[in-house]
Design a protein around this motif. Sequence first.
Motif, short mmCIF file in Angstrom:
data_model
loop_
_atom_site.label_atom_id
_atom_site.label_comp_id
_atom_site.label_asym_id
_atom_site.label_seq_id
_atom_site.Cartn_x
_atom_site.Cartn_y
_atom_site.Cartn_z
N SER A 87 61.12 44.85 16.96
CA SER A 87 60.59 45.08 18.31
C SER A 87 59.73 43.89 18.75
O SER A 87 59.79 43.48 19.90
CB SER A 87 59.84 46.42 18.39
N ARG A 88 58.97 43.31 17.81
CA ARG A 88 58.19 42.13 18.21
C ARG A 88 59.09 40.95 18.52
O ARG A 88 58.85 40.19 19.46
CB ARG A 88 57.19 41.76 17.11
N PHE A 89 60.13 40.82 17.72
CA PHE A 89 61.03 39.70 17.96
C PHE A 89 61.76 39.83 19.29
O PHE A 89 61.92 38.87 20.03
CB PHE A 89 62.05 39.58 16.82
N LYS A 90 62.18 41.06 19.61
CA LYS A 90 62.96 41.25 20.82
C LYS A 90 62.18 40.87 22.07
O LYS A 90 62.75 40.34 23.03
CB LYS A 90 63.49 42.68 20.90
N THR A 91 60.87 41.16 22.08
CA THR A 91 60.08 40.74 23.24
C THR A 91 60.07 39.23 23.36
O THR A 91 60.16 38.67 24.45
CB THR A 91 58.62 41.23 23.12
N GLN A 92 59.97 38.54 22.22
CA GLN A 92 59.96 37.07 22.23
C GLN A 92 61.31 36.49 22.67
O GLN A 92 61.36 35.45 23.29
CB GLN A 92 59.70 36.54 20.80
N ALA A 93 62.39 37.20 22.28
CA ALA A 93 63.72 36.59 22.42
C ALA A 93 64.38 36.92 23.74
O ALA A 93 65.51 36.51 23.97
CB ALA A 93 64.60 37.06 21.26
N LYS A 94 63.67 37.65 24.61
CA LYS A 94 64.29 38.04 25.88
C LYS A 94 64.81 36.85 26.66
O LYS A 94 64.08 35.91 26.92
CB LYS A 94 63.27 38.80 26.73
N GLY A 95 66.08 36.90 27.01
CA GLY A 95 66.64 35.87 27.88
C GLY A 95 66.87 34.52 27.24
O GLY A 95 67.24 33.57 27.91
N VAL A 96 66.66 34.41 25.92
CA VAL A 96 66.82 33.11 25.26
C VAL A 96 68.28 32.83 24.90
O VAL A 96 68.68 31.69 24.70
CB VAL A 96 65.94 33.04 23.99
N GLY A 97 69.09 33.91 24.82
CA GLY A 97 70.49 33.71 24.48
C GLY A 97 70.73 33.63 22.98
O GLY A 97 71.70 33.04 22.54
N VAL A 98 69.80 34.18 22.22
CA VAL A 98 70.01 34.26 20.78
C VAL A 98 69.93 35.73 20.40
O VAL A 98 68.99 36.41 20.76
CB VAL A 98 68.93 33.47 20.01
N GLU A 99 70.96 36.20 19.71
CA GLU A 99 70.99 37.63 19.42
C GLU A 99 70.56 37.95 18.00
O GLU A 99 70.87 37.23 17.07
CB GLU A 99 72.41 38.15 19.62
N LEU A 100 69.87 39.07 17.89
CA LEU A 100 69.46 39.54 16.57
C LEU A 100 70.46 40.58 16.09
O LEU A 100 70.75 41.55 16.77
CB LEU A 100 68.05 40.16 16.66
#
Length: 806
Positions: free
Chosen positions: A783-796
Amino acid sequence: MKEIVEVAVGLPVSKTFPYLIPEKMRESIQIGMRVLVPFKGRKVTGFIIGLLNEAPKELEGKLREVEELLDEAPLLSLEMLRFYKWISDYYLYPLGEVIKTGLPPGLHLKSELILSLTAESKNSLIQGSLEPVQEKIFKEIERRGKVSLKKILRRFPKEVSKSQLFSWKKDGLIHIDVGIVGEEVKPKFEKIVHYQGGDLDQPLSKKQSEILEWVKMKKDVSYSELSKTFKSPLRALQNLQARGLLSISIKEVSRDQSVQPGLKAYPKPELTPDQEKVLSEILKGIRSRRFSPFLIHGVTGSGKTEIYLRAIEEVLAQEREAIVLVPEISLTPQLLSRFKDRFGENLALLHSGLGRGERYDQWRKVWRGEVKIVLGARSAIFAPFKNLGIIIVDEEHDPSYKQEEKLKYHARDLSVVRAKHSEATLLLGSATPSLESFHNAEKGRFHLLTLPERIEGRPLPHVELVDMRKEEGLLSEGLRRALQKNFEEKKQSLLFLNRRGFANFILCPECGFTFKCPNCSVTLTYHLRERSLQCHYCDYRTKAPGDCPTCKGHRLQGIGIGTERLEQEVKKIFPSIEVGRMDRDTTFRRRSHLQILKKLESGGIDILVGTQMIVKGHDFPNVTFVGVVSADTSLHFPDFRSGERTFQLLTQVAGRAGRGEDLGEVIIQTFNPDHYSIVKAKDHDFIGFYQEEIQFRKALEYPPFSRLINFRLVGNSEKRTRAMAEEMGRIGKDLLKKYGKGIEILGPSMAPFSKMRGKFRWQMLVKGKSSPWLHQFAKDLASRFKTQAKGVGVELDIDVDPVFIL
Ligand code: ADP
Ligand code: ZN
């Protein structure tokens, strides 16, 4: 009456959402039904997972209504829903998508943007006053009448963009509307004509009396069959029906394409004393109607399958149901015919080889309670039985039980959970149990049952190792001699090599150039018959060039061999012997698999060359020799399970030899004749292997002494993927302050296959001693990573309990 439903939509969103139930649906709506709901400007299929009295406070007055109720009866029972919720929580995967995975395809409608032409553009088309690109696209839209925006973008990726289409809309050239698409699979119905008989009051026409006679002979016959025999029979039929001589009814039919195997019949044998002993333990479990987990460790050919069949008979006698999982490749005609001979039509098949309609029909048979047994590959664990009595997992160690994409579930692990939920018996069976399962048995979590001998005391094959460091060429002297001898004795042989194609890769000896896949970080495999270079991961294909593309050298060389080359070599050495090949390249057509096996059974093949496909499920008494061309391929896999995998493969391959009256012989060629995986396989010594391997796992704290979760990052940009991996590493480190010693982080680092299908891959492996603690950590991290990764185009991409860390 409840007014609000809780809905899980089949989309990658982690929450579920409440919707208002319209007045007219309130009577009929139930948990487990599908609904169409508005979602982010679209309409999507969702599953009702709960009914609520009132809306959550913050949403009061803002709720939207359910658009449409898609089912008349719930597709999901409460028990299945509980199972799906467990899966969603454990694998950190959205509930709606989990449910979607468990249902047959074709039950998922959604809305899309649909294009059509306006009067103006239709006119311009006629007048020919459009620009060429526009004309091409408008013609396509006109040809299809209505077409989804996505399809047009896919069809003309270079010519048109989304914003271009919207600007045409603004100019009044096209309509863009929201519409429902997705071909929903529906049950198939057929008209059935029945003979009624009775007196003739008036004479019949020639055609009428012919039809009547024909139906009388057949009693019941489908309209489609009838219309194949008689030309346009409808009028005559209606007439006969009106006079009460025939009647017509509608019946649901099953699109059942499963092959009638046409192999030898399988009579029911007397059990051996060993089988009796094992079965009696299992019967106690079944009769207790409690969760009863068993691990059957039985050497190949020890009669495990017969035990499964007997256990199912008991479950049926109790009016409960059975799920039988087998690895994808062992859904062989032989296994199928053994089940059909015993249980007739009381059987549904669920696997990925079925077409959409067939799969849906098989699923419905289960759902409606028409069959009590499901036989299938991993997805059969989702069979919607309501009164499950047993789950059987054959070859429980097999890696194909793990789904490697999207929802990365492990069907064997899920079988434990589902059996527990259903108070059912669980039978895991294998000649080479997974380390996890055997460890569970040691700890008393599973009840261990052993079948130490082959049926009728047939000896296990004699296995010999050949040290390839002292040999030249592909096939050692010993292996050649053995093949020759076996042929002279009119016996058949299998030759196993776990790699298809002709050469592993092509090398230019002058400049060192190798051909790499443009999308994946692997070399391309050379296939001789098509003269092509192919990627075995993304299926990229290109013509094989004659010269080196960099230095123009003429001496391109194939390095490493595959089954295609092996077949050719064997044919060269033994020109008078019938050689067959079974791998993905020779079996991509439906039923070609069956044809090869039939040819083997009838003696039309003397030596069968093949990949893993020849390892499982077959039982051919005249196959007395098995050669393993290279035992080392799987040993060098960059994964902590490579030793286990090698041991399993070798044991299974060797187990194909000598299943009939005659002693089997096996030769294993290897460059690592002292490796314990190979030595223990030679000695048929599972326990010995387990003891060595478990030491290694313990020392490095690998499963079963820990749990792993792999956090993989996948992105189009190398730089951004790396940057996000570093970011994830920082978050992980930070979280360690809270979680402490119980968690260990490995990485982030580049994944072993650092590029796959055009995407760059990084990964971070997290190890934990306690599963709940590790899961807590994983949820926090995600959940912490997803907030950081929003819109970056890298999927977890999270893989819980990964089987292979690639
Ligand atoms: P496994 O599943 O352990 O590999 P199978 O159930 O396929 O073993 O049995 C091996 C062979 O022995 C098969 O050909 C099967 O028909 C035969 N067989 C199994 N049980 C008996 C029995 N009780 N008596 C005679 N033959 C048997
Ligand atoms: Zn590729």
